[in-house]
Design an enzyme around this catalytic site. Structure first.
Site, short mmCIF file in Angstrom:
data_model
loop_
_atom_site.label_atom_id
_atom_site.label_comp_id
_atom_site.label_asym_id
_atom_site.label_seq_id
_atom_site.Cartn_x
_atom_site.Cartn_y
_atom_site.Cartn_z
N TYR A 273 42.06 62.02 52.60
CA TYR A 273 42.29 63.40 53.05
C TYR A 273 43.18 64.13 52.04
CZ TYR A 273 40.55 61.77 57.62
OH TYR A 273 39.81 61.23 58.64
N SER B 275 36.89 63.96 65.85
CA SER B 275 36.24 65.28 66.03
C SER B 275 35.84 65.52 67.49
CB SER B 275 35.02 65.42 65.09
OG SER B 275 35.39 65.30 63.74
N PRO B 276 36.79 65.33 68.41
CA PRO B 276 36.45 65.48 69.84
C PRO B 276 36.13 66.91 70.24
CG PRO B 276 38.81 65.25 69.58
CD PRO B 276 38.22 65.01 68.22
N GLY C 55 34.17 68.72 68.35
CA GLY C 55 32.98 69.06 67.56
C GLY C 55 33.34 69.86 66.32
N ARG C 56 34.41 69.40 65.65
CA ARG C 56 34.91 70.08 64.44
C ARG C 56 35.21 71.56 64.73
NH1 ARG C 56 34.06 66.57 60.11
NH2 ARG C 56 32.63 64.89 60.64
N ALA D 294 35.33 74.44 70.66
CA ALA D 294 36.47 75.30 71.00
C ALA D 294 36.19 76.76 70.64
CB ALA D 294 37.72 74.82 70.25
#
Ligand SMILES: NC(=O)c1ccc[n+]([C@@H]2O[C@H](COP(=O)([O-])OP(=O)(O)OC[C@H]3O[C@@H](n4cnc5c(N)ncnc54)[C@H](OP(=O)(O)O)[C@@H]3O)[C@@H](O)[C@H]2O)c1
Length: 317
Positions: free
Chosen positions: A52, A193-194, A196-197, A201
């Site tokens: 990262y 990624s809960p 969905g990236r 949201a």
């Protein structure tokens, strides 16, 4: 409190990736303030990786927790490379020494194999991580994006504490085989990624270098198709006096796994953490699942090259 291998952790962890790259610019001082707020809220499980921001993320997390790491569980990940194909040789031993230096920690609690390399048998990579436990450099061994078969082989080589894979309302692939296999083997599951990236949201890429622009699911046609189904989370959220992000996280939490949502913003962090108090009843879970059926999301979850390294592709020798 849930457990991840030998560690008790908070119900949600914190995914730090977006503080270095992928979803637009982040600013280090603001990121450190966000991490401090996460700790103050009670989050004890932090997720980073060597890749990262090319080490930036491990360094940033290390700076943020330097004076407050007690009681925290820090997870990082490395990519095992045979050398030659995509750059120089990277062994687990080399990678962890660099991770320890960057984070300033004496031990990385949980160290995952980030992806199984096509040219390195999973047994070799996991065996090397087992050696690092024996050497006292890591506390437990994890693996990310393993197929059920690879997970069995890894676990037969050295006990795997945690599997980290993508899992959210719009990415339910693991439910068929991978999650049941992890449960059967007693391996704890971390859902990355809960949100969905960000899609679940209501977030969308705005900056030119946002990596989601390369993802098939974030192409305009796919977004249009997938957004229609997002109406269900919005309707549920309205009914429950919650936000779509909270409903999406509450659904992941209902699966007895540990989600690690990422955010650069304290307001989002606080709102996401409050999803711990949102319990969805069986009818609501069924309503959400009837809309987000497995495999129904339009567009693959990674660009073509990256897709070769995740299930259901054959996950290598
Ligand atoms: N093992 C692997 O291969 C792998 C792959 C990907 C990710 N991960 C890990 O999983 C972590 C989480 O995954 P992720 O960051 O990809 O995706 P995510 O948590 O599903 O979503 C993050 C995105 O959602 C937005 N967001 C978060 N909360 C929000 C809210 N309440 N309202 C509106 N927008 C919100 C964030 O933007 P803002 O910053 O604006 O809030 C960000 O763009 C990563 O940080 C990383 O540690 C692992």
């Amino acid at each position: 409190m849930p457990s991840i291998g030998p560690f008790e952790v908070s119900r949600q962890g914190f995914g730090a990736m977006g503080l270095s790259h992928s979803y637009g610019r982040a600013e280090d001082d603001a990121s450190i303030a966000t991490i401090h707020r996460a700790i103050a809220l009670g989050i004890t499980f932090f997720d980073t990786a060597t890749g990262y921001g090319d080490g930036h993320n491990e360094q940033l997390l290390g700076r943020a927790i330097a004076d407050r790491s007690e009681g925290l569980v820090i997870a990082s990940k490395f990519v095992h490379r045979p050398g030659g194909r995509d750059g120089p040789l990277v062994t687990a031993a080399q990678a962890v020494d660099a991770s320890l230096t960057r984070t300033g920690l004496d031990v990385i609690d949980l160290y995952y194999l980030h992806r199984i390399d096509p040219d390195i048998p999973v047994e070799e990579s996991i065996g090397a991580l087992g050696d690092l436990v024996a050497a006292g450099k890591i506390g437990a061994v994890g693996i990310s994006e393993a197929s059920a078969d690879a997970l069995r082989r890894a676990h037969a080589t050295y006990p795997v504490a945690a599997l980290q894979s993508e899992y959210s309302l719009w990415t339910r692939d693991v439910e068929a085989e991978i999650l049941p296999t992890a449960r059967e083997l007693g391996i704890d599951f971390v859902a990355y990624s809960p949100l969905g990236r960000g899609f679940l949201a209501g977030a969308a890429p705005t900056e030119a270098d946002d990596r989601r622009r390369l993802h098939p699911r974030f192409q305009p046609d796919a977004i249009a198709a997938n957004s229609r189904r997002r109406a269900t989370t919005e309707a549920v959220a309205d009914r429950l006096g919650a936000t779509p992000a909270q409903v999406s996280l509450a659904w992941v939490l209902s699966k007895q796994v540990v989600p690690i949502p990422g955010t650069r913003h304290i307001a989002h962090l606080e709102s996401n953490w409050a999803a711990n108090d949102l319990t969805l009843d069986a009818a609501t879970i069924a309503e959400l699942e009837a809309t987000f059926t497995p495999g129904s999301t339009v567009g693959e979850r990674y660009p073509a090259e990256a897709l070769k390294l995740v299930p259901p592709e054959p996950v290598h020798a």
